[in-house]
Design an enzyme around this catalytic site. Structure first.
Site, short mmCIF file in Angstrom:
data_model
loop_
_atom_site.label_atom_id
_atom_site.label_comp_id
_atom_site.label_asym_id
_atom_site.label_seq_id
_atom_site.Cartn_x
_atom_site.Cartn_y
_atom_site.Cartn_z
N ASP A 23 27.77 -34.37 88.35
CA ASP A 23 27.62 -33.02 87.74
C ASP A 23 26.22 -32.40 87.77
O ASP A 23 25.18 -33.41 87.91
CB ASP A 23 28.19 -33.13 86.41
N GLY A 24 25.99 -31.15 87.93
CA GLY A 24 24.77 -30.63 87.84
C GLY A 24 24.23 -30.11 89.15
O GLY A 24 23.20 -29.68 89.07
N TRP A 28 20.93 -27.52 89.19
CA TRP A 28 19.86 -28.03 90.21
C TRP A 28 19.61 -26.87 91.02
O TRP A 28 18.39 -26.63 91.18
CB TRP A 28 20.27 -29.16 90.82
N HIS A 40 25.00 -28.25 96.15
CA HIS A 40 26.20 -29.20 96.36
C HIS A 40 25.55 -30.04 97.70
O HIS A 40 25.91 -31.18 97.94
CB HIS A 40 27.28 -28.56 96.97
N GLU A 70 40.49 -28.49 88.83
CA GLU A 70 40.03 -27.39 88.09
C GLU A 70 38.85 -26.46 89.09
O GLU A 70 38.48 -24.97 88.93
CB GLU A 70 39.22 -27.72 87.00
N ASN A 71 38.41 -27.09 89.99
CA ASN A 71 37.18 -26.49 90.72
C ASN A 71 37.79 -25.34 91.60
O ASN A 71 36.83 -24.56 92.18
CB ASN A 71 36.71 -27.33 91.72
N TRP A 72 39.10 -25.07 91.84
CA TRP A 72 39.60 -23.89 92.66
C TRP A 72 39.19 -22.75 91.75
O TRP A 72 39.08 -21.64 92.64
CB TRP A 72 41.22 -24.13 92.73
N ARG A 74 36.46 -21.54 90.94
CA ARG A 74 35.05 -21.39 91.29
C ARG A 74 35.05 -20.17 92.21
O ARG A 74 36.17 -19.96 92.99
CB ARG A 74 34.40 -22.47 91.72
N LEU A 198 34.97 -36.30 79.73
CA LEU A 198 35.90 -36.93 80.85
C LEU A 198 36.03 -35.76 81.77
O LEU A 198 36.20 -36.31 83.03
CB LEU A 198 37.01 -37.68 80.41
N SER A 199 36.23 -34.64 81.56
CA SER A 199 36.63 -33.43 82.57
C SER A 199 37.98 -33.87 83.30
O SER A 199 37.77 -33.72 84.65
CB SER A 199 35.59 -32.97 83.27
C1 FPP Z 1 29.83 -30.54 90.03
O1 FPP Z 1 28.57 -30.00 89.97
C2 FPP Z 1 29.85 -31.01 91.43
C3 FPP Z 1 30.86 -30.62 92.23
C4 FPP Z 1 31.95 -29.64 91.80
C5 FPP Z 1 31.10 -31.07 93.52
C6 FPP Z 1 30.29 -32.52 93.98
C7 FPP Z 1 30.26 -32.84 95.48
C8 FPP Z 1 29.40 -33.43 95.95
C9 FPP Z 1 28.42 -34.27 95.41
C10 FPP Z 1 29.35 -33.50 97.60
C11 FPP Z 1 30.79 -33.79 97.94
C12 FPP Z 1 30.53 -34.19 99.46
C13 FPP Z 1 31.59 -34.74 100.13
C14 FPP Z 1 31.37 -35.06 101.52
C15 FPP Z 1 32.88 -35.28 99.57
P1 FPP Z 1 28.60 -28.36 89.13
O2 FPP Z 1 28.67 -27.48 90.61
O3 FPP Z 1 29.67 -28.43 88.35
O4 FPP Z 1 27.06 -28.30 88.59
P2 FPP Z 1 26.84 -27.58 87.29
O5 FPP Z 1 27.39 -28.20 86.05
O6 FPP Z 1 25.19 -27.62 87.44
O7 FPP Z 1 27.51 -26.12 87.62
#
Ligand code: FPP
Length: 249
Positions: A23-24, A28, A40, A70-72, A74, A198-199
């Site tokens: 996460d993060g 970042w 990402h 849940e990421n759908w 976004r 835990l999300s």
């Molecule tokens: C959460 O951070 C992270 C994700 C939803 C994606 C994580 C994916 C990768 C690190 C790369 C995956 C690569 C492959 C090849 C499978 P966030 O977007 O929720 O960060 P935030 O909390 O700062 O918004």
């Protein structure tokens, strides 16, 4: 504990299975005037280093939360980018994974994932399936409750087909229908990015895992931070009290 002893412990006793909520990435990116997708991308690069570091430390399984159910929700552009990343990543890294004997596995529902992404992922699973080194298990389109629900449906099906009696339903049976049926439960569950939730990740499997939260955004999560988490795991497990030479953890 002195550093030499620390190193010795590290060499011999590491958790067998580590799970990481990466996460993060978005924050970042934002804090650097970049897009969330650039965050990402940076996260994917860190992920490579963490896979390498885990392999060096003798960790057997690394489960990485790469895309949650849940990421759908976004923005479309970000979802598209997260669907594109595995295509790019596996295209570049598969030869390296083969060379380093790394096995790729997936936990999640790939049926809802775009075809090109699904193909890239299934190719990586297929190609690396006989590798015997570290297992990198990507949780992709993964949701813990979804996973338990689909396991329940399959258990009910077994009952309907008279293969199982309701009184025979136990943890072991349910476990057989989880995405992670081939894997032991994680020993250490790490979440980067400062949140302590835990999300919906590994709800069943993390029942007994040590939970470790760090404020570092995932792109900043270096091997040293991974080591800190492992030292903390060792501390909680009182590993100092064990006979390291006999490796009796
Ligand atoms: C959460 O951070 C992270 C994700 C939803 C994606 C994580 C994916 C990768 C690190 C790369 C995956 C690569 C492959 C090849 C499978 P966030 O977007 O929720 O960060 P935030 O909390 O700062 O918004």
């Amino acid at each position: 504990m002195n550093n030499e002893r620390r190193k010795k412990l590290m060499k011999i006793i590491a958790p067998q299975h580590i799970a990481i909520t990466m996460d993060g990435n978005g924050r970042w990116g934002k804090e650097r005037g970049k897009t969330r997708s650039e965050g990402h991308y940076a996260g994917a690069q860190t992920m490579e280093h963490i896979i390498e570091a885990s392999r060096d430390l003798g960790i057997k399984i690394l489960t990485l939360y790469a895309f949650s159910s849940e990421n759908w929700k976004r923005p479309l552009e970000e979802v598209n980018y997260l669907m594109f990343l595995p295509i790019k990543f596996f295209k570049q890294k598969l030869p390296i994974f083969m060379k380093k004997n790394i096995r790729i596995m997936i936990s999640g529902d790939l049926t809802k994932v775009p075809k090109r992404t699904r193909n890239a992922i299934t190719k990586a699973i297929e190609k690396t399936k006989h590798n015997t080194g570290i297992i990198v298990n990507f949780a992709f389109n993964y949701g813990g409750r979804d996973e338990i629900l689909q396991a329940m449906r399959r258990v009910i099906q077994e009952v309907r087909e008279n293969k199982v009696h309701p009184e025979q339903i136990d943890e072991e049976l349910v476990q057989q229908f989880l995405y992670t049926s081939e894997l032991p439960d994680p020993d250490l569950f790490i979440r980067t990015g400062g949140e302590k939730r835990l999300s919906n990740f590994l709800l069943w499997q993390a029942a007994d895992a040590e939970l470790y939260f760090t404020d570092q955004y995932f792109p900043d999560f270096t091997k040293d931070f991974l080591l800190e988490a492992i030292y903390e795991w060792q501390r909680r497990k009182n590993i100092d009290q064990y006979d390291v030479l006999r490796n009796t953890v």
